[in-house]
Enzyme design. Structure first.
Site, PDB file in Angstrom:
ATOM      1  N   HIS A  22      -4.336   1.569   7.725  1.00 15.37           N
ATOM      2  CA  HIS A  22      -2.953   2.060   7.809  1.00 15.37           C
ATOM      3  C   HIS A  22      -2.738   3.206   6.808  1.00 15.37           C
ATOM      4  CE1 HIS A  22       1.591   1.250   7.932  1.00 15.37           C
ATOM      5  NE2 HIS A  22       1.438   2.031   6.872  1.00 15.37           N
ATOM      6  N   GLU A  23      -3.189   2.993   5.554  1.00 13.29           N
ATOM      7  CA  GLU A  23      -2.987   4.025   4.520  1.00 13.29           C
ATOM      8  C   GLU A  23      -3.837   5.262   4.790  1.00 13.29           C
ATOM      9  OE1 GLU A  23      -0.460   3.552   2.798  1.00 13.29           O
ATOM     10  OE2 GLU A  23      -0.297   1.406   3.119  1.00 13.29           O
ATOM     11  N   HIS A  45      -2.164   7.592   7.086  1.00 17.70           N
ATOM     12  CA  HIS A  45      -1.170   8.454   6.427  1.00 17.70           C
ATOM     13  C   HIS A  45      -1.814   9.758   5.958  1.00 17.70           C
ATOM     14  CE1 HIS A  45       2.518   6.147   6.253  1.00 17.70           C
ATOM     15  NE2 HIS A  45       1.921   5.099   5.732  1.00 17.70           N
ATOM     16  N   GLN A  99       2.870   9.911   1.382  1.00 19.29           N
ATOM     17  CA  GLN A  99       4.219   9.341   1.416  1.00 19.29           C
ATOM     18  C   GLN A  99       5.081   9.774   0.239  1.00 19.29           C
ATOM     19  OE1 GLN A  99       2.418   5.265   2.151  1.00 19.29           O
ATOM     20  NE2 GLN A  99       4.384   5.014   3.150  1.00 19.29           N
ATOM     21  N   CYS A 118       5.957  -0.345   7.042  1.00 20.87           N
ATOM     22  CA  CYS A 118       5.589   0.832   6.258  1.00 20.87           C
ATOM     23  C   CYS A 118       6.783   1.233   5.402  1.00 20.87           C
ATOM     24  CB  CYS A 118       5.233   1.974   7.213  1.00 20.87           C
ATOM     25  SG  CYS A 118       4.794   3.498   6.390  1.00 20.87           S
ATOM     26  N   LEU A 119       6.513   1.588   4.155  1.00 21.37           N
ATOM     27  CA  LEU A 119       7.602   2.000   3.266  1.00 21.37           C
ATOM     28  C   LEU A 119       8.296   3.262   3.772  1.00 21.37           C
ATOM     29  CD1 LEU A 119       5.980   1.318  -0.228  1.00 21.37           C
ATOM     30  CD2 LEU A 119       7.679  -0.068   0.978  1.00 21.37           C
ATOM     31  N   GLY A 128       0.833  -1.200   0.000  1.00 22.24           N
ATOM     32  CA  GLY A 128       0.000   0.000   0.000  1.00 22.24           C
ATOM     33  C   GLY A 128       0.864   1.244   0.000  1.00 22.24           C
TER      34      GLY A 128
HETATM   35 NI    NI Z   1       2.703   3.169   5.630  1.00 20.20          NI
END
Ligand code: NI
Length: 169
Positions: free
Chosen positions: A133-134, A137, A51, A91-92, A46
Site C-alpha cells: 500500500h505504501e 503511494h 503523503q 489510508c490517512l 504506515g
Molecule cells: Ni495510504
C-alpha cells in the site's frame, strides 16, 4: 520533531512519482523522525513521504500492536511475491473509508535504512499489505484506484465537500 500536514485525496500531489533517495544525511533523518511522529499521532500504521508532499522513495510503518516496532524503508523494492490476500484497507489520505483490496500475501523486500545500509526481509499478512500500500503511494497510486470508478467518485465528492465545509468553518 514536528507534525507534518497529510495530503488528502483527491489532491493531485498524491499522484506524483517519487524519486530515489541518494543522499542519506541529517535532513533525511529529520524527515524520517517527523513522519514517524505524524504517523503515530494520526494514528496510522504506515505513511509514505508522498503523503506529506515529499516526493522521495521513503516510507515508515509500524504494524505492531504495542506501536513499538517502527520500520523505515528507503528505496524499497519487492524482490518476490507469493499468494494472495484480500483485506480491508484504509489510508490517512482517504480518511473514513475502508475498501477491500487484493494483494500479495507474502513478499520479500530489499530496502535501505536512514544511513543508506541495505537490508532484506520477508513480510506477510498485514505487514506485507501495508508495504505494498505504501509503495503504491511512492508511484502516485492510491488504494481507491483498485475499486470501481463509481465508488471512487463517490468518496472523492464526499471528501471534497468535507474540505469545503472545513474551510468555511
Ligand atoms: Ni495510504
Amino acid at each position: 520533531m514536528a507534525l507534518l500536514n497529510i495530503l488528502l485525496f483527491p489532491d493531485p500531489r498524491l499522484r506524483t512519482k517519487a524519486v530515489e533517495v541518494s543522499t542519506f544525511d541529517e535532513n533525511l533523518q529529520t524527515l524520517v523522525d517527523d513522519m514517524l511522529e505524524t504517523m503515530y499521532e494520526a494514528p496510522g500504521i504506515g505513511l509514505a513521504a508522498t503523503q506529506v508532499d515529499k516526493h522521495i522513495r521513503l516510507l515508515v510503518m509500524d504494524v505492531s500492536e504495542d506501536k513499538n516496532e517502527s520500520r523505515v524503508l528507503i528505496n524499497p523494492q519487492i524482490l518476490a511475491v507469493e499468494g494472495e490476500e484480500e483485506m480491508d484497507e484504509g489510508c490517512l489520505s482517504v480518511p473514513g473509508y475502508y475498501e477491500s483490496v487484493t494483494r500479495a500475501d507474502k513478499i520479500h523486500v530489499r530496502a535501505q535504512d536512514s544511513r543508506g545500509n541495505f537490508f532484506e526481509f520477508h513480510a506477510d499478512d498485514l505487514e506485507a499489505v501495508c508495504i505494498q500500500h505504501e509503495m503504491d503511494h511512492l508511484d502516485g497510486k492510491l488504494f481507491v484506484d483498485y475499486i470501481s470508478s463509481l465508488k471512487r467518485d463517490r468518496i472523492r465528492k464526499k471528501l471534497e465537500k468535507l474540505k469545503k465545509q472545513e474551510q468555511k468553518g
